[in-house]
Motif scaffolding. Structure first.
Motif: not given
Length: 393
Positions: A58, A96, A100, A103, A105, A107-109, A111-112
């Protein structure tokens, strides 16, 4: 390593060499999108992405872990600041994992989780490689370094690095057991990475103990050899100054020098032997005239430079002898180790735990103990597995 790397990178097509080298030299961080596209042609970057040489994150780009590991092995570059890299990976893992939990969200989780999986794989690869490289470096220093002081300093540094690696290994083990992300997220890739990491911790842990023992043995040998050499130099200095012929307390001096001992001394003279035998009184007058007739009154003393005590005591414990003594008593292993003394002092708790773990992970030693699975005991705040002695035959 610079010339070596440039030669090796000629294996790549010309347009790929500079990007690969730059990414490899900055492998401890991600290069931002701005940095990459300001430095390299966009088509070249896209081609490296297609070939899976680069990964797009990202916040930027970095080498694929497989390419990174391959280049490190080929260029023998994996031993640069090893422990610091491992500690950096641990901090990244903590960061990271914190993201996790902060958030909601999805999608953010995700990503983490992907980032945590990558960090675990990278950390595992470095752990598996690092202890082997430290041991190989210690072996090389011990065999090739000719200066005793430099050799001791290098081996001491290797010992400290291996101790630091064991500390980091313990911290990784704590993360694998206590990190809540493994309990609340059942992602297959994450759990697989955790399982592989736990296996790596067990493997590296046993090798680290063996490395510590080997490096400690090297250090002890070097210190003993260095002390012996210093004494030889002192004795040679006495010989060069003709102290063996002229000084009355040379026997005392030689006995003080642990190592080379001079066991007999002869008085040298140019007089005929029969003259000495038939006229001892004349010899006594000659000696008296020279001022060396009475060693008790006129002796000239040799003054030795003060010897410094070894900087470190012997640090190697014979586990085989220890387990033999353990077999001849009735206490459990951890309680027995609590009463073992080294140089008159009880073992520190870290050394006691290290020996306990070494015995349980060394097959030849473990076969001489009885491990009661499922039964534990407690000393102070320490709870441990019950291990009882098997009588020696």
């Amino acid at each position: 390593m610079a010339n070596h790397s440039r030669q090796f990178l000629h294996l790549f097509q010309k347009r790929y060499r500079d990007p690969v080298e730059v990414f490899f030299r900055n492998r401890d961080r991600e290069l931002t999108t701005t940095e990459v596209f300001e430095s390299f042609d966009q088509d070249t970057v896209r081609e490296l992405l297609r070939l899976n040489v680069l990964l797009e994150e990202d916040s930027g780009f970095r080498l694929d872990e497989r390419v990174e590991g391959f280049l490190e092995q080929m260029l023998e570059a994996g031993d640069a600041a090893p422990v610091e890299w491992l500690e950096t990976d641990l901090k990244e893992f903590d960061r990271w994992e914190g993201f996790y939990h902060q958030t909601n969200d999805l999608s953010q989780q995700n990503r983490c989780i992907a980032k945590l999986v990558r960090i675990l794989k990278q950390l595992r690869n470095r752990l598996l490689r690092q202890n082997n490289e430290l041991q190989r470096a210690a072996d090389y220093d011990y065999r090739t370094e000719s200066n005793y002081e430099v050799k001791e300093a290098k081996l001491q540094w290797r010992l400290e690095e291996t101790e630091a690696l064991r500390t980091v290994l313990g911290e990784v083990d704590i993360r694998m057991k206590q990190a809540t992300v493994f309990q609340i997220n059942r992602d297959t890739a994450l759990l697989q990475a955790r399982s592989q990491m736990i296996e790596a911790i067990l493997s590296v842990g046993q090798k680290v103990i063996q490395s510590l023992q080997q490096i400690a043995e090297y250090l002890n040998r070097v210190r003993r050899d260095y002390a012996r050499v210093r004494k030889l130099i002192q004795l040679q200095d006495l010989i060069d100054r003709y102290e063996l012929d002229t000084q009355s307390n040379v026997a005392e001096v030689a006995e003080t020098l642990e190592g080379p001992l001079v066991t007999s001394f002869n008085f040298h003279t140019v007089l005929a032997p029969n003259l000495l035998d038939e006229n001892p009184a004349m010899l006594a007058r000659v000696l008296a005239k020279q001022g060396i007739a009475d060693a008790g009154e006129n002796a000239r003393r040799v003054v030795l430079p003060r010897m410094e005590a070894p900087a470190e005591p012997e640090i190697l414990i014979d586990a085989e002898e220890l387990i033999e003594d353990f077999s001849n008593q009735e206490r459990d292993l951890f309680a027995y180790l609590a009463n073992v003394k080294l140089d008159g002092e009880h073992l520190e708790i870290e050394r006691r735990i290290s020996l306990f773990c070494e015995i349980l992970t060394t097959t030849d030693l473990l076969n001489r103990c009885k491990v009661n699975d499922g039964r534990s005991r407690r000393i102070d705040e320490w709870e441990y597995l019950e291990v009882l002695p098997l009588p020696s035959h």
